[in-house]
Motif scaffolding. Structure first.
Motif: not given
Ligand SMILES: NC(=O)c1ccc[n+]([C@@H]2O[C@H](COP(=O)([O-])OP(=O)(O)OC[C@H]3O[C@@H](n4cnc5c(N)ncnc54)[C@H](O)[C@@H]3O)[C@@H](O)[C@H]2O)c1
Length: 251
Positions: A9, A11, A13-14, A33, A60-61, A86, A89, A136, A182, A184, A187-189
């Motif tokens: 993950g 590319a 966010g976190i 990613d 990752v699948t 990380s 979805v 995560s 919580g 954050i 882009p997901m949010v």
């Molecule tokens: N942002 C939040 O508020 C929040 C809160 C709780 C938990 N999380 C968790 O933190 C982690 C990161 O979230 P984020 O907010 O940075 O999201 P994000 O959407 O910004 O980043 C997620 C990344 O995962 C990659 N990804 C998704 N499916 C994939 C797959 N099948 N194979 C490889 N890469 C894949 C996407 O391409 C993306 O680059 C996630 O597991 C999310 O559930 C986020």
């Protein structure tokens, strides 16, 4: 002690903030990613330590892609000592609107993907003398947040997987922990939070704001770093502005 760390993950966010922080702290980072354009942006924009980052296109699948990554890590010049799962979805769908297909898709990425990466890379860490794995989870894997049937249940599974892996991998000197963010600002949010959702988070988070990807990356870096967290395993560290600690917020 640093080494090579795989971050999925990576590319966005976190995950992306974690890659940048670890690379700047002396880690060799394999940034994986399924989003090639996002990986390219990471390399073009990363603030420091770019030479320490290798990008890998990986879903990752995809079991074969995971096996290929493991082969690559087995031969790595700098030994692999850490994995940050990380990739994930989200969804904001009420129970009656959640489809079986959506449930399966979210589980496949968030739970099975986390499990598969860990199972492929842990034996290499064991051969290298141990390491640290960070999953995560989410506050939605701990609390009954509205609209999180699929997402919250998947993160609850990640919480339990964390504890089981911590017990089973302890003899291999591999620590396993999770972060539970919580809200954050990533882009997901931006995709899943409506204005009403945002208002509710501001009401229920004691620190009254969203967190940043960098604030979560700092917690991940703590859990990865053997010098800082060598006696911490099986834990779920909430990085949530106090959300999971809170009860009554006004009287
Ligand atoms: N942002 C939040 O508020 C929040 C809160 C709780 C938990 N999380 C968790 O933190 C982690 C990161 O979230 P984020 O907010 O940075 O999201 P994000 O959407 O910004 O980043 C997620 C990344 O995962 C990659 N990804 C998704 N499916 C994939 C797959 N099948 N194979 C490889 N890469 C894949 C996407 O391409 C993306 O680059 C996630 O597991 C999310 O559930 C986020």
């Amino acid at each position: 002690m640093t080494g090579t760390c795989v971050v999925t993950g990576a590319a966005s966010g976190i995950g992306r903030a974690t890659v940048e922080l670890l690379a700047g702290a002396g880690w060799h980072v394999i940034a994986a990613d399924r989003d090639q354009a996002g990986l390219d942006r990471l390399l073009a924009e990363a603030s420091g330590g770019v030479s320490a980052i290798t990008t890998v296109l990986l879903d990752v699948t995809d079991e074969e892609a995971i096996r290929n990554l493991a082969d690559r890590c087995r031969g790595a010049e700098v030994p692999i000592r850490a994995l940050v799962n990380s990739a994930g979805v989200g969804a904001n769908t009420r129970f009656f609107e959640t489809t079986v297909e959506q449930m399966r898709r979210i589980y496949d990425i968030n739970v099975v993907g986390t499990f598969a990466l860990s199972q492929a890379l842990a034996p290499i860490m064991r051969e290298n003398g141990g390491g640290s794995i960070v999953h995560s989870a989410s506050v939605s894997g701990i609390k009954g947040n509205l609209g999180r049937s699929a997402y919250g249940a998947s993160k609850g599974a990640v919480v339990t997987l964390t504890k089981i892996m911590a017990v089973e991998l302890a003899d291999d000197r591999i620590r396993v922990n999770a972060i539970a963010p919580g809200p954050i600002e990533t882009p997901m949010v931006k995709e899943t939070h409506t204005p009403a959702t945002r208002e509710e988070w501001h009401r229920t988070v004691p620190l009254r704001r969203y967190g940043t990807p960098e604030e979560v990356a700092a917690a991940i870096a703590f859990l990865v770093d053997e010098r800082q967290s060598s006696y911490v395993t099986g834990q779920v560290l909430a990085v949530d502005g106090g959300f999971t600690a809170a009860g009554l917020m006004s009287v």
